[in-house]
Design an enzyme around this catalytic site. Structure first.
Site, PDB file in Angstrom:
ATOM      1  N   ASP A  11       0.995  -1.271   0.055  1.00 46.57           N
ATOM      2  CA  ASP A  11       0.047  -0.017  -0.099  1.00 46.57           C
ATOM      3  C   ASP A  11       0.991   1.160  -0.038  1.00 46.57           C
ATOM      4  O   ASP A  11       1.987   1.122   0.287  1.00 46.57           O
ATOM      5  CB  ASP A  11      -0.874  -0.266   1.176  1.00 46.57           C
ATOM      6  CG  ASP A  11      -2.113   0.949   1.102  1.00 46.57           C
ATOM      7  OD1 ASP A  11      -3.347   0.308   0.828  1.00 46.57           O
ATOM      8  OD2 ASP A  11      -2.209   2.321   0.900  1.00 46.57           O
ATOM      9  N   VAL A  96      -9.551  -6.181  -8.877  1.00 44.91           N
ATOM     10  CA  VAL A  96     -10.753  -6.149  -8.008  1.00 44.91           C
ATOM     11  C   VAL A  96     -11.371  -4.458  -7.902  1.00 44.91           C
ATOM     12  O   VAL A  96     -12.207  -4.352  -7.653  1.00 44.91           O
ATOM     13  CB  VAL A  96     -10.286  -6.534  -6.439  1.00 44.91           C
ATOM     14  CG1 VAL A  96     -11.466  -6.505  -5.558  1.00 44.91           C
ATOM     15  CG2 VAL A  96      -9.966  -7.965  -6.452  1.00 44.91           C
ATOM     16  N   HIS A 153     -20.269  -6.328 -13.433  1.00 40.33           N
ATOM     17  CA  HIS A 153     -20.393  -6.061 -11.760  1.00 40.33           C
ATOM     18  C   HIS A 153     -20.717  -4.561 -11.516  1.00 40.33           C
ATOM     19  O   HIS A 153     -19.936  -3.733 -11.500  1.00 40.33           O
ATOM     20  CB  HIS A 153     -18.868  -6.439 -11.258  1.00 40.33           C
ATOM     21  CG  HIS A 153     -18.839  -6.275  -9.823  1.00 40.33           C
ATOM     22  ND1 HIS A 153     -19.542  -7.072  -8.961  1.00 40.33           N
ATOM     23  CD2 HIS A 153     -18.178  -5.247  -9.035  1.00 40.33           C
ATOM     24  CE1 HIS A 153     -19.269  -6.566  -7.596  1.00 40.33           C
ATOM     25  NE2 HIS A 153     -18.443  -5.695  -7.760  1.00 40.33           N
TER      26      HIS A 153
HETATM   27  N1  LIG Z   1     -14.761  -6.213  -7.470  1.00 40.20           N
HETATM   28  C1  LIG Z   1     -15.289  -6.304  -6.314  1.00 40.20           C
HETATM   29  O1  LIG Z   1     -16.042  -7.253  -6.144  1.00 40.20           O
HETATM   30  C2  LIG Z   1     -15.103  -5.240  -5.098  1.00 40.20           C
HETATM   31  C3  LIG Z   1     -15.170  -5.815  -3.819  1.00 40.20           C
HETATM   32  C4  LIG Z   1     -14.816  -4.752  -2.849  1.00 40.20           C
HETATM   33  C5  LIG Z   1     -14.040  -3.636  -3.275  1.00 40.20           C
HETATM   34  N2  LIG Z   1     -13.877  -3.225  -4.373  1.00 40.20           N
HETATM   35  C6  LIG Z   1     -13.018  -2.251  -5.045  1.00 40.20           C
HETATM   36  O2  LIG Z   1     -12.021  -2.339  -4.729  1.00 40.20           O
HETATM   37  C7  LIG Z   1     -11.382  -1.116  -4.560  1.00 40.20           C
HETATM   38  C8  LIG Z   1     -10.599  -0.897  -3.043  1.00 40.20           C
HETATM   39  O3  LIG Z   1     -11.571  -0.746  -2.228  1.00 40.20           O
HETATM   40  P1  LIG Z   1     -11.515  -1.077  -0.443  1.00 40.20           P
HETATM   41  O4  LIG Z   1     -12.588  -0.995   0.467  1.00 40.20           O
HETATM   42  O5  LIG Z   1     -10.385  -2.112  -0.075  1.00 40.20           O
HETATM   43  O6  LIG Z   1     -10.834   0.339  -0.345  1.00 40.20           O
HETATM   44  P2  LIG Z   1      -9.724   0.780   0.903  1.00 40.20           P
HETATM   45  O7  LIG Z   1      -9.622   2.370   0.553  1.00 40.20           O
HETATM   46  O8  LIG Z   1      -9.861   0.186   2.088  1.00 40.20           O
HETATM   47  O9  LIG Z   1      -8.276   0.420   0.414  1.00 40.20           O
HETATM   48  C9  LIG Z   1      -7.698   0.804  -0.975  1.00 40.20           C
HETATM   49  C10 LIG Z   1      -6.251   0.957  -0.670  1.00 40.20           C
HETATM   50  O10 LIG Z   1      -5.414   1.390  -1.883  1.00 40.20           O
HETATM   51  C11 LIG Z   1      -4.520   2.042  -1.641  1.00 40.20           C
HETATM   52  N3  LIG Z   1      -3.808   2.702  -2.613  1.00 40.20           N
HETATM   53  C12 LIG Z   1      -4.115   3.794  -3.301  1.00 40.20           C
HETATM   54  N4  LIG Z   1      -3.304   3.789  -4.515  1.00 40.20           N
HETATM   55  C13 LIG Z   1      -2.477   2.945  -4.064  1.00 40.20           C
HETATM   56  C14 LIG Z   1      -1.291   2.750  -5.139  1.00 40.20           C
HETATM   57  N5  LIG Z   1      -1.050   3.291  -6.266  1.00 40.20           N
HETATM   58  N6  LIG Z   1      -0.538   1.420  -4.699  1.00 40.20           N
HETATM   59  C15 LIG Z   1      -0.994   0.764  -3.849  1.00 40.20           C
HETATM   60  N7  LIG Z   1      -2.000   1.203  -3.143  1.00 40.20           N
HETATM   61  C16 LIG Z   1      -2.803   2.222  -3.256  1.00 40.20           C
HETATM   62  C17 LIG Z   1      -5.054   3.170  -0.386  1.00 40.20           C
HETATM   63  O11 LIG Z   1      -4.019   3.712   0.495  1.00 40.20           O
HETATM   64  C18 LIG Z   1      -6.074   2.108   0.135  1.00 40.20           C
HETATM   65  O12 LIG Z   1      -5.354   1.904   1.473  1.00 40.20           O
HETATM   66  C19 LIG Z   1     -12.296   0.039  -4.610  1.00 40.20           C
HETATM   67  O13 LIG Z   1     -12.288   0.409  -5.757  1.00 40.20           O
HETATM   68  C20 LIG Z   1     -13.519  -0.757  -4.365  1.00 40.20           C
HETATM   69  O14 LIG Z   1     -14.619  -0.419  -5.177  1.00 40.20           O
HETATM   70  C21 LIG Z   1     -14.285  -4.265  -5.468  1.00 40.20           C
END
Ligand SMILES: NC(=O)c1ccc[n+]([C@@H]2O[C@H](COP(=O)([O-])OP(=O)(O)OC[C@H]3O[C@@H](n4cnc5c(N)ncnc54)[C@H](O)[C@@H]3O)[C@@H](O)[C@H]2O)c1
Length: 284
Positions: A11, A96, A153
């Site tokens: 992260d 994801v 999705h």
């Molecule tokens: N496909 C699915 O079924 C599904 C399910 C849940 C969440 N999501 C998506 O996944 C994504 C993350 O969701 P979340 O709830 O974990 O969010 P979150 O904010 O808890 O975590 C995302 C993380 O990404 C980090 N980040 C940002 N830019 C980065 C980079 N360049 N390199 C590394 N890390 C970086 C942030 O610091 C943060 O900790 C969102 O887009 C969400 O909509 C998709």
């Protein structure tokens, strides 16, 4: 938890992945699981990874659709692709970050990889939700539920009552047409409810990714809903969307084509159109 391998959490926020890794290792130690979790802010540590799960990006706030995240997350994910190119070019990739289907396409095109190697997780999570509703409505064990969810999705998700069963007995024998509609509507809308209650969905998506990785690592050849690049299947080309796929040691080994009826095809077509519109906004 499934003993599939060591995990690196990466992260940009300093301390966060290291803290998560400590917490996870403490649980694994007590359970006697010898897989190690590590946290890092340095992409170089990705070197040698067999899998990369792309979750970097922002999540939805209450009232937002997944498509509202397109611009912000496309920029973040493009940056992540550059790092994957440098440090883990031969890894299998599971995207994801939302909006899931357009961003899976973006990763595929940015890395120039093949469709066996780069896939997206969205349908697996929708399936978890659909299964839960089916069990609740019918009063039958979750263990007996077999189901499928395809298409985007997002707004044009397609939970398939006609291709679902309870231990092989068609689901249509257990539910009325009205209940079927209700099952589909609830499956589509429940994520927004979780987000409004606790800010993000966490456990079910983590489990969904693990199920996909497990099928590949163990060469199980499970049929799972996966966002995959269509090359003529379902009458479309050059778009990533949720379809049933066989996952084995080569990755996405085969897309299963279902014979959709007119109503189902209408929703699937809307899903493809929505993803294609989003894809147009990328400069690749
Ligand atoms: N496909 C699915 O079924 C599904 C399910 C849940 C969440 N999501 C998506 O996944 C994504 C993350 O969701 P979340 O709830 O974990 O969010 P979150 O904010 O808890 O975590 C995302 C993380 O990404 C980090 N980040 C940002 N830019 C980065 C980079 N360049 N390199 C590394 N890390 C970086 C942030 O610091 C943060 O900790 C969102 O887009 C969400 O909509 C998709």
């Amino acid at each position: 938890l499934r003993e599939l391998g060591d995990v690196l959490l990466l992260d940009i926020v300093e301390g966060l992945p290291q803290g998560e890794a400590l917490d996870i290792n403490h649980q694994l130690a007590e359970q006697g699981i010898d897989c190690i979790a590590r946290g890092s802010n340095n992409y170089e540590d990705m070197k040698g990874s067999n899998f990369v799960v792309v979750v970097a990006g922002v999540g939805r706030k209450p009232g937002m659709t997944r498509m509202d995240l397109l611009k912000t997350n496309a920029d973040i994910v493009k940056g992540v692709c550059d790092k994957i190119k440098n440090y883990a070019p031969d890894s299998k990739i599971i995207v994801v970050t939302n909006p899931l289907d357009p961003l899976t396409y973006l990763v595929l095109k940015s890395l120039g990889g093949n469709r066996k190697q780069i896939i997206g997780m969205g349908g697996m999570l929708d399936l978890s939700r659909f299964k839960e509703h089916i069990s609740t409505v019918t009063g039958i064990s979750r263990d007996s539920v077999q189901a499928m969810v395809i298409s985007e999705h997002g707004e044009n998700m397609l939970p398939l009552v006609r291709f679902s069963s309870l231990s092989g007995i068609p689901l249509t024998e257990f539910v009325t047409a009205e209940q079927s509609e209700d099952l589909a509507t609830k499956t589509k809308s429940i994520a927004a409810q979780v987000i409004s209650l606790k800010g993000a969905t966490v456990y079910a998506p983590g489990n969904a990714v693990s199920t996909m990785v497990e099928s590949i690592v163990k060469n199980k050849k499970a049929i799972l809903p996966v966002s995959a690049l269509l090359e003529g299947e379902y009458g479309y080309n050059d778009v990533c969307i949720g379809v049933p796929c066989v996952l084995g040691d080569e990755g996405m080994e085969k897309i299963i084509e279902l014979r959709l009826n007119e109503n189902e095809k209408q929703v699937f077509d809307l899903g493809v159109q929505s993803v294609k519109n989003a894809i147009k906004s990328f400069s690749l």
